[in-house]
Design an enzyme around this catalytic site. Structure first.
Site, short mmCIF file in Angstrom:
data_model
loop_
_atom_site.label_atom_id
_atom_site.label_comp_id
_atom_site.label_asym_id
_atom_site.label_seq_id
_atom_site.Cartn_x
_atom_site.Cartn_y
_atom_site.Cartn_z
N GLY A 9 0.84 -1.19 0.00
CA GLY A 9 0.00 0.00 0.00
C GLY A 9 0.88 1.25 0.00
O GLY A 9 2.08 1.17 -0.23
N GLY A 62 2.38 4.91 1.77
CA GLY A 62 2.70 5.46 3.07
C GLY A 62 4.07 5.05 3.57
O GLY A 62 4.81 4.32 2.91
N GLU A 85 -0.60 -1.62 -6.87
CA GLU A 85 -1.47 -0.59 -7.39
C GLU A 85 -0.65 0.63 -7.81
O GLU A 85 -0.74 1.09 -8.93
CB GLU A 85 -2.45 -0.22 -6.28
CG GLU A 85 -3.67 0.51 -6.68
CD GLU A 85 -4.55 0.71 -5.47
OE1 GLU A 85 -5.34 -0.20 -5.15
OE2 GLU A 85 -4.47 1.76 -4.82
N ASN A 107 -10.39 8.15 3.45
CA ASN A 107 -10.14 8.24 2.00
C ASN A 107 -10.96 7.25 1.19
O ASN A 107 -11.33 7.51 0.06
CB ASN A 107 -8.66 8.00 1.69
CG ASN A 107 -7.75 8.96 2.42
OD1 ASN A 107 -7.00 8.59 3.30
ND2 ASN A 107 -7.86 10.23 2.08
N GLY A 115 -7.60 -0.08 -2.93
CA GLY A 115 -7.38 -1.43 -3.44
C GLY A 115 -7.10 -2.44 -2.34
O GLY A 115 -6.85 -3.61 -2.62
#
Lengths: 515, 515
Positions: B273, B275, B298, B388, B392
């Site tokens: 992901g 971050g 993603e 948010n 995905g």
């Protein structure tokens, strides 16, 4: 030649023929055992029953505990009895049984609850038995026959049997000579380890991608046992007004979707869960003007037989023949016809996201309850007590073209005819999320949630689905939650959201406002 | 020949060249508008900015409101400004922006939150705009170029642009001549309607299955506008001790899985992901002894560039280059090298269950919080306030070979250095369920939950993941819940489970027992 000798076509294996009692010695405390079977068909009977007798006779309760890995539920005369005799430590990934459920909900049996499409692959990956390096100690498999090469031909279900046979160190095969052979109805493909998993090349339900038998290392077969016991099939389920009202709402919805051009005239492959609502939906489709329908589902239920007979349904893919004993009589009477209209695949494939999404399956499943924002609880009564498990509902609801969940708007309790609502502010256990569900249905109406933001969704769910006895409270809750959060995206009152569930636990009705 | 004339290779389309201001007339109140762009790269800039200027100058706030359909988040100078000017009614399926978030959480913007792999297909299916018969009124697309045949070559992201171009009635193309062309990096396949959806024949990340451009009906292009504005890229994110500790736990876990034979030496395709934790994990892998790694994810983040440079990572599939402005400088410097190591596909394919499950992707994502039974909240602070969107994370966590979720054990609030715990008894919003998550990680440790029943799972999660400031309460809660339910499968106390969240809302700390 006996029927057993006819069925075991690999003649060298005839030297392995044993009685059920002779198999008892193969089982030791704390073994990891896989069994065939699925809702409850195709499971081994004489060997586990002999094992139960052995435990009972010798007072071995609690001293011969197995870890059971079985595709879904199996007959109560086997598993529920094993639970009663304290013969189960761990159980994956689904279960049905009164004493089994009790033992799970007092911490005696440690159950794991997993999407049915994922269970066999995770078993193959070695995740469930990783402390022992993966695999299973033993597989106990009901079969119709064994091929010349020693490959196993399954009986009335596929389920997770292929992966169980693949990963087990030893295999006991129960040849059920009490039933005709199911040979030719199965389409078996084993699960490979990534990065070498293969494409599932199905674009039409009729396509075979595997073999009619389970590829088997015959050297692992330690015993072949004859069985003549029938499956302890599902009880015949009727329908009722509530189920009929739900089914009517769904058939109307299909008609309007076809009219709007969002579904082809012959719909898309249908999946329906088990139970009376699913039966009513299939009955409704049989009576409807729809034609050329197909079914891509987990289990074939009773009402699918008249659905096939009517000519409305052309073909069915499933992983199990979950028929009542009454329906099995019809099944065998017309076997030669049905055989060409039904294919059974492993649950890893019958429930696979790849196929469900590609083929645009219409998914229909019954949760215990759903909430106004479209989260559904399929597994835990009151948020804590395990019912059966998520089963395949998540495989279908997540990946379907249109994901439909349906349940009665309300049910009676001992002291309140409207004691339990199916539509709550917030479900106390979430199995399916708002990101997955398109349509919610009760006997009161149908809420089409596609394209709606949460608060709009909540209004439609309360308006269309909630029972009149609960509507006022639900609207009031939504309004107060919206005000309290200043209009947050998904308003809730965390100190009130489970008040109905707490009331039910204490007073036997969710209507805490009725004193 | 100008750069614009060079880029628009279909010469007849040059007659459609317009200024941004000339495009304003195409937009009407209540229109359904799709835009390209993904986290925030590849989105149109000059046209929406001109539209914002128009609304601002003419006091049209609240009078020109659009329904926005965009693959994921886009730059704040576009969308957040539109929110500030009250130009958005509905927004699907994800968003980032301060004023946007505020408007969503006071009910001014109606957001829908959907798995990113499903959004483009549901758009194609006509579900989001069903009242108008499906489709979109307008697409506004940033592109690098247009081919001789009139097909659109996208810029730094693919996202949902192909489906948006496919279903829109009219298309405005912004050719970004301020950036080099991304031509050759995209692999585009449109979404078909079932039952005619195709197999996605990818068994190796390097395989192309589509075209480098979006098949486009050029007669729908109503305007071509030149843009020179850069993407308002992500802020450069550093790492910190907490992220580093989490990353170390994960890299250790990978090593032990390889040792146990459950992962190949070069692991399996990695998804991470966005971050600082994801950055730290990739940094950790860059410094690790692992080799020949691949990424199926993603978004490509900053740390993937040194990961590629190191030679450890051989190939990346993604749908967007989510780079900071600083990293984009490196990107363009080494473009000829990176171009051969990175492929961008539509989000419907980058996040597709079919490919994630087949290739055995290792999924790693950061929720806001998770609970002791392994349900995770990725979207709603306090269960009600949208952050948010699920993005995905659900696509990967549901379908991955190993599903890992990680977050800090605890964070400081204004009045308590340990005011927020990442490990709670029950999450107040569930986006990912216990049926999906294999491993939970915090800076405190890693809990491998595969094969564990809920109560065993809870003990391991508290033991390994909870912060010391919360451990005693969590153990005590589990014990009391187990006693109160008589050992139910998943014990909870419905009147206490959100006490920590209520405390945070009232007192700014989840430690309600510290007065």
């Amino acid at each position: 030649m006996s029927t057993l000798e006819e069925r075991v076509r690999c003649k060298e294996l005839l030297s392995k023929v044993k009685t059920p009692e002779e198999c008892i010695e193969f089982f030791k405390d704390d073994m990891d055992v896989g069994m065939s079977g699925f809702t409850p068909v195709g499971y081994p009977k004489v060997v586990p029953i002999a094992l139960c007798d052995h435990v009972e006779k010798n007072n071995l309760q609690g001293k011969l505990r197995l870890n059971l890995f079985i595709g879904a539920s199996i007959g109560s005369e086997v598993e529920d009895r094993m639970a009663t005799l304290d013969m189960i430590d761990r159980r994956w990934p689904y279960q049905t049984g009164k004493n089994l459920g009790k033992a799970i909900n007092k911490g005696q049996i440690r159950m794991g609850d997993k999407h049915l499409s994922m269970f066999p692959q995770d078993l193959k990956y070695g995740f469930y038995t990783k402390e022992k390096g993966g695999g299973l100690d033993m597989a106990v498999i009901e079969a119709s026959a064994i091929t010349e090469e020693g490959n196993i031909i399954l009986s009335g279900a596929v389920g997770a049997a292929p992966e169980i046979i693949d990963v087990a160190d030893k295999i006991i095969v129960e040849i059920n000579t009490g039933l005709p052979s199911f040979e030719g109805m199965h389409d078996i493909l084993l699960t490979d380890l990534p990065p070498f998993r293969k494409i599932l090349p199905v674009t039409d339900l009729r396509q075979r991608i595997g073999t009619p038998w389970v590829p088997t290392d015959k050297s692992k077969i330690v015993a072949i046992v004859e069985s003549k016991l029938p499956d302890n099939g599902r009880a015949l389920r009727g329908t009722d007004d509530v189920a009929q009202a739900i089914a009517d709402n769904i058939v109307d919805f299909f008609q309007s979707e076809v009219k709007a051009g969002r579904l082809p005239k012959n719909l898309l492959p249908l999946q329906s869960g088990v139970g009376s609502i699913a039966n009513a939906v299939v009955g409704g489709l049989t009576a409807s003007p729809f034609e050329d329908l197909t079914v891509f589902t987990e289990v074939l239920q009773d009402t699918f037989l008249p659905f096939l007979d009517s000519g409305k349904c052309k073909y069915i893919n499933c992983t199990s023949l979950s028929l009542s004993n009454e329906a099995f009589v019809d099944w065998w009477k017309n076997f030669e016809t049905y055989k060409n209209m039904v294919m059974m695949r492993p649950q890893q494939i019958s429930n696979n996201p790849e196929l469900i999404r590609r083929m645009g399956v219409i998914g229909m499943n019954t949760p215990l309850e759903f909430d106004m924002y479209a989260h559904a609880n399929s597994t835990h009564a009151g948020g804590t007590r395990m019912l059966n498990g998520i089963g395949g509902s998540g495989d279908f609801i997540r990946n379907a073209y249109i994901s439909i969940m349906h349940c009665p708007a309300c049910r009676a309790t001992k002291n309140d005819e409207f004691g339990i609502t199916g539509v709550v502010p917030k479900v106390p256990h979430v199995d399916h999320t708002e990101h997955d569900i398109d349509v919610l249905v009760t006997d009161q109406g149908l809420a089409d949630l596609r394209g709606l933001a949460p608060i709009d969704r909540a209004r439609v769910v309360i308006d269309k689905c909630a029972h009149p006895a609960y509507k006022d409270y639900m609207y009031d809750y939504l309004e107060r939650a919206t005000k309290a959060t200043g209009g947050h995206h998904e308003p809730q009152l965390l100190d009130e959201c489970y008040k109905m569930h707490l009331s039910f636990a204490q007073n036997g009705t969710m209507r805490f406002w009725e004193k």
